[in-house]
Write an enzyme that holds these catalytic residues in place. Structure first.
Site: not given
Length: 323
Positions: A51, A53-54, A56-57, A180, A206
């Site tokens: 992940g 590309n945007t 936090i990652g 989380s 989630y």
């Protein structure tokens, strides 16, 4: 039933060790930890960030690139991944950053990605399982797994298992799983994996997946003792990222409005995962949970259930071995 008699004896010791380690790490930090003040270099090291590309990652991948690592950005979207790749190469001055396609909701995609890594890479020193979703409507993937569970937990679980031998051969190595604080609100029901008995109210699904993240990371950390590979889970904070894009307009509007004043930026949200992945203070620490302040803290009581962690881990092993 999640508690057994043996846990009465093991949990106080586990909790005490976490508290002691937490105090030690706090005393060493002398104020909020910032990756820009950390001099650790990663030249000659290889890192994978899912992940990337945007959000936090992307900032995690950028930090690793600035430290000189060979960075593999594992992304689902080729167009967004390519744009992020060029930006990270430009900002870091590091051309050794590469894009590979990965959709963690698909076990076939996970296996294809892992096969490519094992074929192309001789070493792997850091694996950050960051890719995740929230607010998706009910859907069962072609593998027969509820889509949020597949994306947030089962896919990353399988990816880690497939790359584990490479990580061991490259030791010392670190695995960082983004969880989380919402795992405190999660519950364990193994029928959830198939999409049964789930409520799709707000972030309920989630929350369940994030609890499974912590449970299986704890068990993985126990299994990795003596290998030179560590595994920890981390809460990055309440962060302004695209994870809310699947919620309705009013929820997104309220989230963004409040977030302007109270939430972390994506860059700030990357601090605690980077801390777990590179900081000298976290070397050798495994099977633990870190909060958004880069502090070692106790996760929810259910997440500290050692017997449940074993059961969850073994369930995921059976599930992924059949598909």
């Amino acid at each position: 039933m999640s508690w057994v008699w043996t846990d009465v004896f093991c949990h106080p010791l586990w909790a005490l060790s976490t508290v002691i380690l937490g105090f030690v790490l706090r005393s060493q930090r002398r104020g909020p930890w910032n990756p820009r003040a950390c001099s650790v270099q990663l030249k000659g090291k290889t890192a994978i960030v899912t992940g990337a590309n945007t959000g936090i990652g992307k900032f995690i991948a950028l930090d690793f690139a600035r430290r000189g690592a060979r960075v593999i950005m594992a992304c689902r979207s080729e167009s967004r991944g390519s744009a992020a790749l060029q930006e990270i190469r430009k900002l870091s001055g590091n051309a050794n950053v590469h894009l590979r396609m990965l959709d963690t909701s698909s076990l076939g995609s996970v296996r294809a990605f892992a096969e490519g890594i094992l074929r192309e890479e001789k070493e792997l020193h850091i694996l950050v399982n960051n890719a995740g979703v929230s607010g998706l409507p009910r859907e069962v993937t072609s593998d027969g797994i509820e889509v949020s569970f597949a994306t947030n937990h089962v896919g990353p679980f399988l990816l880690t298992k497939l790359l584990l031998d490479l990580l061991k051969r490259s030791a010392p190595a670190r695995i960082v799983n983004i969880s989380s604080m919402n795992h405190w609100k999660g519950k364990v029901d193994f029928s959830h994996y198939k999409g049964d008995n789930l409520s799709y109210t707000m972030d309920t699904v989630y929350n369940h997946t994030k609890l499974h993240n912590v449970l299986c990371t704890n068990e993985l950390g126990r299994r990795l003792q003596g290998t030179g590979v560590t595994a920890n889970s981390v809460h990055p904070g309440v962060v302004m990222t695209g994870v809310m894009r699947h919620y309705n307009f009013l929820v997104r509007f309220f989230f963004n409005l409040v977030g302007i004043f109270f939430f972390k930026s994506s860059e700030e949200g990357s601090f605690s995962p980077i801390y777990c992945a590179v900081a000298q203070e976290t070397e050798g620490i495994s099977g633990k949970y870190f909060d958004s302040d880069c502090s070692l803290v106790l996760p929810a009581p259910l997440a500290r259930d050692a017997a449940l962690a074993v059961k969850d881990f073994e369930f995921c092993e059976r599930l992924t071995s059949k598909l």
